[in-house]
Write a protein that holds these residues in place. Structure first.
Motif, PDB file in Angstrom:
ATOM      1  N   GLN A 287       0.827  -1.209   0.000  1.00 49.66           N
ATOM      2  CA  GLN A 287       0.000   0.000   0.000  1.00 49.66           C
ATOM      3  C   GLN A 287       0.863   1.262   0.000  1.00 49.66           C
ATOM      4  OE1 GLN A 287      -3.493  -0.139   2.637  1.00 49.66           O
ATOM      5  NE2 GLN A 287      -2.819  -2.189   3.236  1.00 49.66           N
ATOM      6  N   LYS A 288       0.315   2.300  -0.594  1.00 53.78           N
ATOM      7  CA  LYS A 288       1.040   3.569  -0.641  1.00 53.78           C
ATOM      8  C   LYS A 288       1.002   4.228   0.739  1.00 53.78           C
ATOM      9  CE  LYS A 288       0.140   4.525  -5.518  1.00 53.78           C
ATOM     10  NZ  LYS A 288      -0.529   5.417  -6.482  1.00 53.78           N
ATOM     11  N   MET A 289       2.117   4.760   1.146  1.00 54.61           N
ATOM     12  CA  MET A 289       2.209   5.391   2.464  1.00 54.61           C
ATOM     13  C   MET A 289       1.287   6.602   2.571  1.00 54.61           C
ATOM     14  SD  MET A 289       6.272   5.133   3.368  1.00 54.61           S
ATOM     15  CE  MET A 289       6.088   5.387   5.124  1.00 54.61           C
ATOM     16  N   HIS A 290       1.158   7.357   1.491  1.00 60.36           N
ATOM     17  CA  HIS A 290       0.364   8.588   1.538  1.00 60.36           C
ATOM     18  C   HIS A 290      -1.128   8.310   1.663  1.00 60.36           C
ATOM     19  CE1 HIS A 290       3.134  12.070   0.657  1.00 60.36           C
ATOM     20  NE2 HIS A 290       3.948  11.048   0.485  1.00 60.36           N
ATOM     21  N   THR A 291      -1.573   7.176   1.149  1.00 56.92           N
ATOM     22  CA  THR A 291      -3.012   6.885   1.206  1.00 56.92           C
ATOM     23  C   THR A 291      -3.373   6.079   2.441  1.00 56.92           C
ATOM     24  OG1 THR A 291      -2.672   4.916  -0.172  1.00 56.92           O
ATOM     25  CG2 THR A 291      -3.313   6.958  -1.288  1.00 56.92           C
ATOM     26  N   GLN A 299      -4.926  13.974   7.855  1.00 59.95           N
ATOM     27  CA  GLN A 299      -4.316  13.583   6.591  1.00 59.95           C
ATOM     28  C   GLN A 299      -3.327  14.621   6.066  1.00 59.95           C
ATOM     29  OE1 GLN A 299      -5.019  10.583   6.015  1.00 59.95           O
ATOM     30  NE2 GLN A 299      -4.063  10.193   4.039  1.00 59.95           N
ATOM     31  N   ARG A 300      -3.666  15.901   6.202  1.00 60.38           N
ATOM     32  CA  ARG A 300      -2.748  16.944   5.718  1.00 60.38           C
ATOM     33  C   ARG A 300      -1.416  16.906   6.473  1.00 60.38           C
ATOM     34  NH1 ARG A 300      -5.524  22.430   6.464  1.00 60.38           N
ATOM     35  NH2 ARG A 300      -3.603  23.249   5.529  1.00 60.38           N
ATOM     36  N   LEU A 301      -1.487  16.672   7.778  1.00 60.87           N
ATOM     37  CA  LEU A 301      -0.262  16.588   8.591  1.00 60.87           C
ATOM     38  C   LEU A 301       0.548  15.360   8.202  1.00 60.87           C
ATOM     39  CD1 LEU A 301       1.547  17.524  10.922  1.00 60.87           C
ATOM     40  CD2 LEU A 301       0.041  16.268  12.495  1.00 60.87           C
ATOM     41  N   TRP A 302      -0.128  14.235   8.010  1.00 60.60           N
ATOM     42  CA  TRP A 302       0.549  12.986   7.624  1.00 60.60           C
ATOM     43  C   TRP A 302       1.297  13.177   6.301  1.00 60.60           C
ATOM     44  CZ3 TRP A 302       2.595   8.715   9.198  1.00 60.60           C
ATOM     45  CH2 TRP A 302       2.719   7.595   8.379  1.00 60.60           C
ATOM     46  N   HIS A 303       0.629  13.769   5.304  1.00 59.21           N
ATOM     47  CA  HIS A 303       1.279  14.017   4.016  1.00 59.21           C
ATOM     48  C   HIS A 303       2.481  14.936   4.177  1.00 59.21           C
ATOM     49  CE1 HIS A 303      -2.607  13.046   1.552  1.00 59.21           C
ATOM     50  NE2 HIS A 303      -2.035  11.982   2.071  1.00 59.21           N
ATOM     51  N   PHE A 304       2.324  15.978   4.983  1.00 57.84           N
ATOM     52  CA  PHE A 304       3.405  16.930   5.212  1.00 57.84           C
ATOM     53  C   PHE A 304       4.634  16.236   5.815  1.00 57.84           C
ATOM     54  CE2 PHE A 304       5.621  19.709   8.246  1.00 57.84           C
ATOM     55  CZ  PHE A 304       6.004  20.763   7.415  1.00 57.84           C
ATOM     56  N   LEU A 311       9.730  11.226   1.467  1.00 58.23           N
ATOM     57  CA  LEU A 311       8.948  10.094   0.946  1.00 58.23           C
ATOM     58  C   LEU A 311       7.872  10.617  -0.008  1.00 58.23           C
ATOM     59  CD1 LEU A 311       8.754   8.302   4.371  1.00 58.23           C
ATOM     60  CD2 LEU A 311       9.790   7.303   2.319  1.00 58.23           C
ATOM     61  N   PRO A 312       8.038  10.379  -1.328  1.00 57.22           N
ATOM     62  CA  PRO A 312       7.103  10.921  -2.322  1.00 57.22           C
ATOM     63  C   PRO A 312       5.744  10.218  -2.298  1.00 57.22           C
ATOM     64  CG  PRO A 312       8.716   9.513  -3.385  1.00 57.22           C
ATOM     65  CD  PRO A 312       9.133   9.625  -1.947  1.00 57.22           C
ATOM     66  N   GLU A 313       4.783  10.792  -3.020  1.00 52.53           N
ATOM     67  CA  GLU A 313       3.402  10.318  -2.965  1.00 52.53           C
ATOM     68  C   GLU A 313       3.234   8.886  -3.441  1.00 52.53           C
ATOM     69  OE1 GLU A 313       0.490  12.873  -4.681  1.00 52.53           O
ATOM     70  OE2 GLU A 313       1.237  14.665  -3.660  1.00 52.53           O
ATOM     71  N   GLU A 314       4.066   8.433  -4.354  1.00 48.50           N
ATOM     72  CA  GLU A 314       3.867   7.095  -4.950  1.00 48.50           C
ATOM     73  C   GLU A 314       4.512   5.969  -4.144  1.00 48.50           C
ATOM     74  OE1 GLU A 314       1.856   6.554  -7.599  1.00 48.50           O
ATOM     75  OE2 GLU A 314       1.435   8.697  -7.314  1.00 48.50           O
ATOM     76  N   VAL A 315       5.337   6.314  -3.162  1.00 51.64           N
ATOM     77  CA  VAL A 315       6.106   5.270  -2.482  1.00 51.64           C
ATOM     78  C   VAL A 315       5.213   4.332  -1.672  1.00 51.64           C
ATOM     79  CG1 VAL A 315       6.608   6.558  -0.346  1.00 51.64           C
ATOM     80  CG2 VAL A 315       8.234   4.848  -1.160  1.00 51.64           C
ATOM     81  N   ARG A 316       5.514   3.029  -1.760  1.00 48.29           N
ATOM     82  CA  ARG A 316       4.778   2.025  -0.976  1.00 48.29           C
ATOM     83  C   ARG A 316       5.558   1.728   0.307  1.00 48.29           C
ATOM     84  NH1 ARG A 316       3.945  -3.065  -4.557  1.00 48.29           N
ATOM     85  NH2 ARG A 316       6.194  -2.767  -4.748  1.00 48.29           N
ATOM     86  N   ALA A 322      15.126   2.857   4.097  1.00 46.51           N
ATOM     87  CA  ALA A 322      15.252   2.832   5.561  1.00 46.51           C
ATOM     88  C   ALA A 322      15.643   4.205   6.113  1.00 46.51           C
ATOM     89  CB  ALA A 322      16.274   1.783   5.976  1.00 46.51           C
ATOM     90  N   LYS A 323      16.533   4.908   5.398  1.00 39.11           N
ATOM     91  CA  LYS A 323      16.980   6.214   5.909  1.00 39.11           C
ATOM     92  C   LYS A 323      15.820   7.218   5.945  1.00 39.11           C
ATOM     93  CE  LYS A 323      18.817   7.929   1.471  1.00 39.11           C
ATOM     94  NZ  LYS A 323      17.686   8.826   1.190  1.00 39.11           N
ATOM     95  N   ASP A 324      14.916   7.118   4.949  1.00 38.09           N
ATOM     96  CA  ASP A 324      13.777   8.020   4.932  1.00 38.09           C
ATOM     97  C   ASP A 324      12.734   7.637   5.986  1.00 38.09           C
ATOM     98  OD1 ASP A 324      14.956   9.437   2.909  1.00 38.09           O
ATOM     99  OD2 ASP A 324      13.893   8.380   1.303  1.00 38.09           O
ATOM    100  N   VAL A 325      12.599   6.338   6.228  1.00 39.34           N
ATOM    101  CA  VAL A 325      11.694   5.898   7.298  1.00 39.34           C
ATOM    102  C   VAL A 325      12.223   6.393   8.645  1.00 39.34           C
ATOM    103  CG1 VAL A 325      10.758   3.897   8.534  1.00 39.34           C
ATOM    104  CG2 VAL A 325      10.833   3.906   6.032  1.00 39.34           C
ATOM    105  N   ASN A 326      13.538   6.343   8.822  1.00 45.67           N
ATOM    106  CA  ASN A 326      14.134   6.869  10.062  1.00 45.67           C
ATOM    107  C   ASN A 326      13.863   8.372  10.206  1.00 45.67           C
ATOM    108  OD1 ASN A 326      15.125   4.360  10.667  1.00 45.67           O
ATOM    109  ND2 ASN A 326      17.208   4.752   9.926  1.00 45.67           N
ATOM    110  N   LYS A 327      13.934   9.094   9.065  1.00 45.13           N
ATOM    111  CA  LYS A 327      13.617  10.532   9.090  1.00 45.13           C
ATOM    112  C   LYS A 327      12.155  10.742   9.481  1.00 45.13           C
ATOM    113  CE  LYS A 327      16.802  12.092   5.457  1.00 45.13           C
ATOM    114  NZ  LYS A 327      16.831  12.617   4.071  1.00 45.13           N
ATOM    115  N   LEU A 328      11.275   9.885   8.951  1.00 41.29           N
ATOM    116  CA  LEU A 328       9.850   9.998   9.269  1.00 41.29           C
ATOM    117  C   LEU A 328       9.611   9.777  10.756  1.00 41.29           C
ATOM    118  CD1 LEU A 328       6.879  10.282   8.445  1.00 41.29           C
ATOM    119  CD2 LEU A 328       6.870   7.816   7.956  1.00 41.29           C
TER     120      LEU A 328
END
Length: 410
Positions: A287-291, A299-304, A311-316, A322-328
């Protein structure tokens, strides 16, 4: 028999409560209430978004007193004389029913501050309290056991008793007429304020709120949990306002330049959220992380936060680096926000500072330095967090002062 006179300085909640209760208890007392502006009960009118947060539904004195950054021990003693149930009963006897909301705040059933204002004005009229508006006091001078109250127009009122309920002042020099009575002033500072974050892209989310966030100030022990609101200038909401009250003096010393660390998910810390992310990457991999927002954030905060982590809109979930998940994870539980400046919360201006409490008897509200001089409300170095605490102090101190004055009839 010559009537005695009480002059109450200040037409807010504390001043009115002192005047009308003294008038009822001491019928022979002539009471004059003086207000420097052309408005009465202005804070009552705007409190709680125009609903008037009359008090807080506290279970006991200890719980209540812990909500005052300044004056905890003082209010605890005072509340033993007039507490929340007494406030509720006082208004009930006059036809005003209060209701408690889940967060403890109490409002009139009508949800209108005008109900409280009308009640107080009706009592003042019933007991013939004389009200003078647009009348500023310039000096208080002891005259034997009584007082001379000098007014801006050059006239002087003689009084047997004076109750100062003039509210808080933003600048120390405004207290000079009270310092002249021999009282020490604790320097006034803003208490309830919001955090300005100029240039922070999160301000684009103005209007977004979360029901509970954890906010702390880097390099200090200051921290608070509660609702957080993103505004066009930064962050507000009860959590931020409470933190500003507890940190009023420390944050002033920092000149309101500091780092606020926000945890949007107080149930997690970095380690526990990293573990949770591993499970989510497995269970929601396709599943896409953004959806798919698994934490219930707006939802607006989550996307931000996803975009801030790269992490772009299309990423699952399964494909997120891993480095971006750590940033999240850091964005979610240790988001650092640079604060530069403050903004007063709406019109609900509250200060810490005022008359030094060691000079006031909490059992009578009478000055320990000068007889027949009383204090009520925010003019003292007492302030509570948002939620009805400041009004309860106003009702309590006004009532105690009135009862103390009435005990001196004859």
């Amino acid at each position: 028999m010559i009537n005695k006179r009480l002059v109450v300085i200040g037409g807010g909640a504390a001043g009115f409560f002192c005047a009308i209760n003294a008038a009822k208890l001491f019928p022979a007392l002539e009471i004059k209430l003086i207000e420097k502006s052309n408005k009465l009960l202005s804070k009552v009118k705007i409190s709680g978004g125009g609903r008037c947060n009359v008090t807080h539904n506290a279970p006991d004195l200890i719980y209540m007193s812990k909500h005052y950054p300044r004056g905890q021990h003082f209010v605890k003693k005072a509340f033993s004389r007039f507490f929340v149930p007494d406030t509720i009963e006082w208004f009930r006897e006059r036809g005003v029913t209060l209701k408690a909301e889940p967060d403890g705040r109490m409002f009139p059933d009508t949800d209108s501050s005008q109900t409280i204002i009308d009640c107080l004005l009706k009592e003042a009229d019933k007991y013939r309290v004389k009200i003078e508006m647009s009348t500023a006091v310039t000096a208080l001078t002891q005259a034997g056991n009584g007082w001379k109250v000098s007014l801006q127009d050059g006239s002087v009122l003689e009084a047997d008793f004076v109750c100062v309920a003039a509210g808080g002042y933003a600048q120390a020099d405004k207290f000079s007429w009270l310092q002249a009575t021999g009282h020490k002033i604790v320097a006034p500072l803003p208490s309830l304020f919001t955090f300005n974050m100029p240039g922070n892209p999160i301000t684009e989310l103005m209007g977004v709120s979360v029901p509970e966030a954890h906010i702390k100030i880097a390099g200090t022990k200051l921290q608070e949990k509660g609702p957080l609101l993103i505004t066009h200038w930064g962050m507000s909401g009860p959590g931020v306002l409470r933190l500003s009250a507890w940190g009023a003096r420390d944050l002033a010393q920092m000149q309101y330049n500091f780092t606020a660390i926000v945890n949007w998910l107080p149930a997690f810390n970095e380690n526990s959220l990293l573990e949770e992310m591993k499970e989510l990457r497995f269970s929601m991999g396709g599943q896409k992380m953004h959806t798919k927002n698994p934490f219930g954030l707006p939802q607006r905060l989550w996307h931000f936060l996803l975009l801030q982590a790269g992490l772009p809109e299309e990423v699952r979930w399964a494909d997120a680096p891993a480095k971006d998940v750590n940033k999240l994870v850091k964005q979610l539980v240790v988001m650092e926000c640079t604060v530069k400046g403050k903004t007063t919360y709406k019109e609900e201006f509250v200060t810490c500072g005022g008359i030094q409490l060691s000079e006031i008897d909490p059992a009578t509200m009478e000055s320990k330095l000068a007889p027949n001089l009383y204090f009520a409300g925010e003019v003292m170095d007492v302030d509570g967090i948002t939620g009805g605490f400041n009004f309860q102090h106003a009702w309590t101190s006004g009532w105690i002062a009135a009862n103390s004055i009435s005990s001196k009839q004859g």
